[in-house]
Enzyme design. Structure first.
Site, short mmCIF file in Angstrom:
data_model
loop_
_atom_site.label_atom_id
_atom_site.label_comp_id
_atom_site.label_asym_id
_atom_site.label_seq_id
_atom_site.Cartn_x
_atom_site.Cartn_y
_atom_site.Cartn_z
N HIS A 192 -39.74 34.95 -34.70
CA HIS A 192 -39.98 35.65 -33.46
C HIS A 192 -41.49 35.82 -33.24
O HIS A 192 -42.42 36.93 -33.73
CB HIS A 192 -38.84 36.91 -33.81
N HIS A 292 -35.28 29.37 -23.48
CA HIS A 292 -34.12 31.10 -23.97
C HIS A 292 -33.49 31.50 -23.54
O HIS A 292 -33.47 32.43 -21.82
CB HIS A 292 -35.53 32.10 -23.84
#
Length: 388
Positions: A192, A292
């Site tokens: 992240h 994603h």
């Protein structure tokens, strides 16, 4: 045929709120749907979609490429997550209109199928886990569901640096999942965009012994030169791209040789045609594309259209479970086959519609980012289940 209006919907989805869009035409009953889910900026992106209405009104929805450039050019402050997410949703909806009007799936308009189904990796499988043993148990369940790759972020609340105990705990978690799934599933470690360069390198080298499929977004996404440095100094593959917003930003990623796996998001990077262009760019570098895809049902439907027609599409990110009302707010019907693949539908357009009254039954609720609070596994409510 002309565009006559745009409508937006915000639907509470526990960890975030989904943002859906409808582009209406002056032909009876013909409209397209898109998704602009932008976590924690939902009202901003919904407003950005509505601001595009005056640009699009009375335009021909079939002119997808022209309208994309019209929106992008006339924004003046081009790029960025809010504009590009709004543009992505509108572009999805335009392709949906075109496919429905011509009676074909969108993938046929983008070059036709190269596959009928796409292998999936699971996200969200770890919901509620707190200990290495719990992660291992949940990983075994995900493998039994049919998933042959699992992704998660084991790094707690760390940001930029990581302490000795936190790193030990993270690696203990990875080892537990590795031992539970060895020979049955690939592991993907998500970061992240947490770490500075030396910390990312240190962690990447520690992960080598687990043979991970890739190490995702190890440093903050704005520093592509730093990402290239990390990639040069670790032996595990590196992935990135979910927070890059058009082909020009990806060009820098490619030129710097900064990633092994490319991860554009169809809801943020400019829509279907833009992600297909990015994928073609990646193909020229012999790099796989793994979009994603942790958002809602319309984004998933659009990503499946790309999976159908992009030759270097490698894996589809899939949530292994979701809120119970995911089945209610759209007509999404997913087939997840015995090979751990999601089958690509052949319905016209994106093959999905919204159920407005069900969306309205789950209005917006404010949510905060979990990544630096140590609550990453609070991603689903207790009643969550498989949606396929």
């Amino acid at each position: 045929m002309k565009i006559k209006a745009i409508k937006t919907y915000i639907c509470h989805a526990y960890r975030t709120n989904w943002v859906f869009v409808k582009v209406l035409t002056d032909e009876d009953g013909l409209y397209g749907v898109g998704e602009a889910t932008l976590e924690y900026k939902e009202h901003a992106v919904a407003a950005a979609c509505m601001e595009l209405e005056r640009t699009l009104i009375h335009q021909d929805p079939h002119q997808v490429e022209h309208l994309w450039h019209l929106i992008y050019r006339d924004a003046y402050w081009r790029g960025g997550p809010v504009l590009m997410s709004a543009l992505s949703a509108i572009e999805m909806a335009l392709w949906d209109i075109k496919g429905k009007d011509l009676g074909v799936p969108v993938y046929q308009l983008l070059g036709g199928k190269v596959r009928d189904a796409i292998r999936c990796y699971a996200n969200g499988w770890f919901a509620g886990a707190r200990t290495p043993e719990a992660f291992a148990e949940k990983a075994e369940k995900a493998v039994k569901q049919g998933f042959s790759a699992l992704k998660w972020d084991p790094f707690g609340a760390s940001y930029l640096h990581i302490g000795t105990k936190a790193l030990h705990d993270a690696l203990e978690c990875v080892e537990a999942v590795y031992d539970a799934t060895k020979g049955k599933a690939d592991l993907i470690i998500e970061a992240h965009g947490r770490f500075d360069v030396p910390t990312a390198v240190r962690i990447g080298n520690e992960l080598t012994r687990f043979g991970i499929l890739w190490y995702e977004e190890p440093i903050p996404p704005q520093n592509l030169e730093g990402l290239a440095e990390v990639k040069r100094r670790v032996q595990v593959p590196v992935s990135a791209g979910e927070r890059l917003y058009n082909r020009w930003e990806f060009r820098s990623l490619f030129e710097l040789r900064a990633a092994d796996v490319i991860q554009p998001d169809v809801s943020h990077a400019g829509g279907l045609s833009e992600v297909k262009k990015i994928a073609a760019f990646a193909e020229a570098y012999h790099l796989p594309v793994c979009p994603h895809n942790p958002s809602g049902p319309v984004a998933n439907a659009a990503t499946l259209q790309l999976a159908a027609c992009v030759p270097n599409f490698y894996l589809l990110e899939t949530m292994s479970n979701d809120i119970p009302w995911r089945r209610d707010v759209s007509t999404e019907r997913i087939t997840f086959n015995r090979h751990g693949e999601m089958e690509i539908p052949d319905l016209p357009g994106l093959g999905i519609d919204l159920v407005e009254e069900q969306i309205l039954a789950h209005p917006y609720e404010a949510r905060d980012l979990r990544h630096y609070r140590g609550t990453l596994t609070d991603i689903r409510p207790p009643e969550a289940g498989a949606y396929f």
